[in-house]
Scaffold this motif. Structure first.
Motif, PDB file in Angstrom:
ATOM      1  N   ALA A  33      -0.605  -8.637   5.858  1.00 12.11           N
ATOM      2  CA  ALA A  33      -0.075  -7.263   5.500  1.00 12.11           C
ATOM      3  C   ALA A  33       1.593  -7.271   5.176  1.00 12.11           C
ATOM      4  CB  ALA A  33      -0.543  -6.183   6.543  1.00 12.11           C
ATOM      5  N   VAL A  34       2.080  -7.925   6.098  1.00  9.13           N
ATOM      6  CA  VAL A  34       3.621  -8.455   5.911  1.00  9.13           C
ATOM      7  C   VAL A  34       3.812  -8.854   4.707  1.00  9.13           C
ATOM      8  CG1 VAL A  34       5.496  -9.526   6.967  1.00  9.13           C
ATOM      9  CG2 VAL A  34       3.887  -8.513   8.537  1.00  9.13           C
ATOM     10  N   GLY A  35       3.132 -10.004   4.094  1.00  4.05           N
ATOM     11  CA  GLY A  35       3.555 -10.445   3.124  1.00  4.05           C
ATOM     12  C   GLY A  35       3.074  -9.698   1.834  1.00  4.05           C
ATOM     13  N   ILE A  36       2.026  -8.965   1.831  1.00  2.00           N
ATOM     14  CA  ILE A  36       1.933  -8.039   0.919  1.00  2.00           C
ATOM     15  C   ILE A  36       2.823  -7.123   0.622  1.00  2.00           C
ATOM     16  CG2 ILE A  36       0.219  -6.160   0.151  1.00  2.00           C
ATOM     17  CD1 ILE A  36      -2.065  -7.824   1.333  1.00  2.00           C
ATOM     18  N   GLY A  37       3.213  -6.408   1.752  1.00  2.00           N
ATOM     19  CA  GLY A  37       4.354  -5.444   1.818  1.00  2.00           C
ATOM     20  C   GLY A  37       5.635  -6.165   1.209  1.00  2.00           C
ATOM     21  N   LEU A  38       5.820  -7.376   1.553  1.00  2.00           N
ATOM     22  CA  LEU A  38       7.211  -8.168   0.927  1.00  2.00           C
ATOM     23  C   LEU A  38       6.818  -8.212  -0.733  1.00  2.00           C
ATOM     24  CD1 LEU A  38       7.957 -10.304   3.845  1.00  2.00           C
ATOM     25  CD2 LEU A  38       9.468  -8.687   3.003  1.00  2.00           C
ATOM     26  N   ALA A  39       5.830  -8.688  -1.216  1.00  2.00           N
ATOM     27  CA  ALA A  39       5.616  -8.655  -2.356  1.00  2.00           C
ATOM     28  C   ALA A  39       5.548  -7.444  -3.194  1.00  2.00           C
ATOM     29  CB  ALA A  39       4.134  -9.271  -2.803  1.00  2.00           C
ATOM     30  N   ALA A  40       5.125  -6.318  -2.502  1.00  3.91           N
ATOM     31  CA  ALA A  40       5.418  -5.017  -3.249  1.00  3.91           C
ATOM     32  C   ALA A  40       6.781  -4.556  -3.369  1.00  3.91           C
ATOM     33  CB  ALA A  40       4.364  -4.083  -2.638  1.00  3.91           C
ATOM     34  N   THR A  41       7.429  -4.775  -2.156  1.00  6.65           N
ATOM     35  CA  THR A  41       8.824  -4.465  -1.905  1.00  6.65           C
ATOM     36  C   THR A  41       9.860  -5.023  -2.849  1.00  6.65           C
ATOM     37  OG1 THR A  41       8.509  -3.844   0.376  1.00  6.65           O
ATOM     38  CG2 THR A  41      10.702  -3.982  -0.489  1.00  6.65           C
ATOM     39  N   TYR A  42       9.563  -6.433  -3.013  1.00 14.27           N
ATOM     40  CA  TYR A  42      10.628  -7.188  -3.841  1.00 14.27           C
ATOM     41  C   TYR A  42      10.010  -7.416  -5.294  1.00 14.27           C
ATOM     42  CZ  TYR A  42      13.553  -7.956   0.127  1.00 14.27           C
ATOM     43  OH  TYR A  42      14.440  -7.579   1.129  1.00 14.27           O
ATOM     44  N   ASN A  43       8.871  -6.743  -5.565  1.00 13.48           N
ATOM     45  CA  ASN A  43       7.974  -7.006  -6.847  1.00 13.48           C
ATOM     46  C   ASN A  43       8.021  -8.394  -7.352  1.00 13.48           C
ATOM     47  OD1 ASN A  43       6.721  -6.199  -9.045  1.00 13.48           O
ATOM     48  ND2 ASN A  43       8.650  -5.745 -10.324  1.00 13.48           N
ATOM     49  N   ARG A  44       7.741  -9.342  -6.475  1.00 12.23           N
ATOM     50  CA  ARG A  44       7.645 -10.736  -6.865  1.00 12.23           C
ATOM     51  C   ARG A  44       6.578 -11.393  -6.180  1.00 12.23           C
ATOM     52  NH1 ARG A  44      12.740 -14.099  -5.055  1.00 12.23           N
ATOM     53  NH2 ARG A  44      11.126 -15.743  -5.585  1.00 12.23           N
ATOM     54  N   PRO A  45       6.031 -12.367  -7.060  1.00 16.19           N
ATOM     55  CA  PRO A  45       4.683 -13.167  -6.348  1.00 16.19           C
ATOM     56  C   PRO A  45       4.653 -13.713  -5.128  1.00 16.19           C
ATOM     57  CG  PRO A  45       5.385 -13.924  -8.464  1.00 16.19           C
ATOM     58  CD  PRO A  45       6.372 -13.184  -8.090  1.00 16.19           C
ATOM     59  N   VAL A  46       3.698 -13.542  -4.260  1.00 17.43           N
ATOM     60  CA  VAL A  46       3.724 -14.278  -3.125  1.00 17.43           C
ATOM     61  C   VAL A  46       2.164 -14.926  -3.083  1.00 17.43           C
ATOM     62  CG1 VAL A  46       3.136 -13.817  -0.606  1.00 17.43           C
ATOM     63  CG2 VAL A  46       5.229 -12.648  -1.709  1.00 17.43           C
ATOM     64  N   HIS A  47       2.085 -16.108  -2.712  1.00 18.13           N
ATOM     65  CA  HIS A  47       1.076 -16.804  -2.474  1.00 18.13           C
ATOM     66  C   HIS A  47       0.395 -17.192  -0.901  1.00 18.13           C
ATOM     67  CE1 HIS A  47      -2.234 -19.924  -3.527  1.00 18.13           C
ATOM     68  NE2 HIS A  47      -1.873 -20.819  -2.333  1.00 18.13           N
ATOM     69  N   PHE A  48      -0.683 -16.601  -0.589  1.00 16.26           N
ATOM     70  CA  PHE A  48      -1.271 -16.684   0.801  1.00 16.26           C
ATOM     71  C   PHE A  48      -2.001 -17.972   1.130  1.00 16.26           C
ATOM     72  CE2 PHE A  48      -0.372 -12.455   0.186  1.00 16.26           C
ATOM     73  CZ  PHE A  48       0.379 -12.170   1.269  1.00 16.26           C
ATOM     74  N   CYS A  49      -1.595 -19.012   1.907  1.00 16.65           N
ATOM     75  CA  CYS A  49      -1.886 -20.198   2.270  1.00 16.65           C
ATOM     76  C   CYS A  49      -3.454 -19.944   3.161  1.00 16.65           C
ATOM     77  CB  CYS A  49      -1.384 -20.969   3.006  1.00 16.65           C
ATOM     78  SG  CYS A  49       0.297 -21.478   2.280  1.00 16.65           S
TER      79      CYS A  49
END
Ligand code: DOR
Ligand code: ZN
Ligand code: ZN
Length: 352
Positions: free
Chosen positions: A140-156
């Motif tokens: 959820a932290v990673g999804i929040g950062l992807a949304a906040t900074y509007n940039r891609p995040v890849h979950f391992c």
């Protein structure tokens, strides 16, 4: 006559190559030999080495060693470290992507403070991926950062039902998130962890039958990549009083996934998306011309004896599969054939 199929060169975006500091577990030559034996011609190496790949100096030295030793194409992750966060941007030209470890696992890298996370998202170049080791609420932290900074995040290595369901919901909202799952989380459960003892211990831990079922349910849609999390440790280390977490996977990933294809658990087209097309697109990795993998569709048994990885064992020892990598051609050269690695050290390309 045995049926054979031809696949494009596969990509593994999650390999631990152990240089520097863990060369007794794996080095660039043995790790890339294992990749070729598994039909994988491009790999991304993880930064939780000793010292970690968190400064331009350590990254440059690792790249120099890699240039001499690699048998297939290799890119390296930079690793986010609170102590070295002011050096992060300097790492970018030498790194294929950034890795952030949010949860406990092997190695020194961990990010548990918000300022370091903010610095990563504010300063890492936007054209390079940010990948995360995120478990449980850290997803959820990673999804929040992807949304906040509007940039891609890849979950391992997503491994639990509620994690893959959260990612499915984030994707449904249009958030720029992608994820990988490992063959060990698809083919083994917590019952295997009990059977295997330390040889079945890794992070994330093996899941419940419900977790495993959720990963298979989401394989046609939510999951973007199969990645190995190839994490070699010696048998002596695994049998010690403080066994480190991790299992290898480069050589067994394709035979296991093709066995699932034969059992109609996914299509061959989907396998190619998960192991070639999507990882290449997500991490913006170059095409490899004149590159192909020939696989025999034949009964085979995975054994420790056939392992090219320096650690010499696999948690899948004794497992029956329906496919065997016969030959790998990389840029027109035969680099693996009939169990033998033929590539010359240094013949792989180093990616930036
Ligand atoms: O089991 C694991 N082993 N999980 C990780 O995240 C790291 C890896 C390793 O480097 O051994
Ligand atoms: Zn991890
Ligand atoms: Zn890993």
């Amino acid at each position: 006559m045995t049926e054979t199929i031809t696949l494009p060169g596969l990509v593994d975006v999650h390999t631990h190559l152990r240089v520097p500091g863990g060369e007794h577990k794996e080095d660039f030559r043995t790790g890339t030999a294992a990749a070729l034996a598994g039909g994988i011609t491009t790999i991304l190496g993880m930064p939780n080495t000793s010292p970690p790949l968190s400064t331009p100096e350590v990254l440059a030295a690792a790249r120099e060693q890699a240039a001499q030793d690699i048998l297939c194409d290799v890119g390296l992750f930079a690793g986010a470290s609170p102590e070295e966060i002011n050096r992060l941007v300097e790492c970018a030209p030498r790194a294929a992507a950034l890795k952030i470890y949010l949860n406990d696992t092997f190695g020194p890298l961990r990010v548990e403070d918000v300022p370091t996370l903010m610095a990563c998202f504010a300063t890492w170049p936007r054209d390079k991926m940010i990948a995360m080791h995120a478990e449980k609420q850290s997803v959820a932290v990673g999804i929040g950062l992807a949304a906040t900074y509007n940039r891609p995040v890849h979950f391992c290595h997503i491994s639990r039902r509620h994690e893959i369901e959260l990612i499915a919901q984030a994707k449904a909202k249009g958030l720029p998130v992608t994820c990988e799952v490992t063959p060990h989380h698809l083919f083994l459960t917590e019952a295997d962890a009990t059977r295997l003892g330390p040889l079945g211990d890794m992070r994330p831990l093996l899941g419940t039958p419900s977790d495993v079922a959720a990963l298979w349910e989401h394989l046609p849609e939510t999951v973007d990549c199969i990645a190995t999390d190839h994490a070699p440790h010696t048998l002596a280390e695994k049998q010690s009083a403080t066994p480190p977490p991790g299992v290898i996977g480069l050589e067994t990933s394709l035979p296991l996934m093709l066995t699932a294809v034969q059992q109609n658990r996914l299509t061959l087209e989907r396998l190619i998306e998960l192991m070639h097309t999507n990882p290449r697109r997500i991490f913006n990795l170059p095409q490899q011309p004149d590159t192909a993998v020939t696989v025999q569709l034949t009964a085979d048994t995975i054994t420790n004896e056939m392992v090219q990885s320096k650690c010499g064992w696999t948690p899948f020892h004794g497992t029956e599969v329906a496919a065997k990598v016969q030959k790998v051609v990389l840029r027109g050269e035969v680099v693996f054939e009939d169990g033998r690695v033929l590539a010359q050290p240094g013949s792989g390309k180093l990616l930036s």
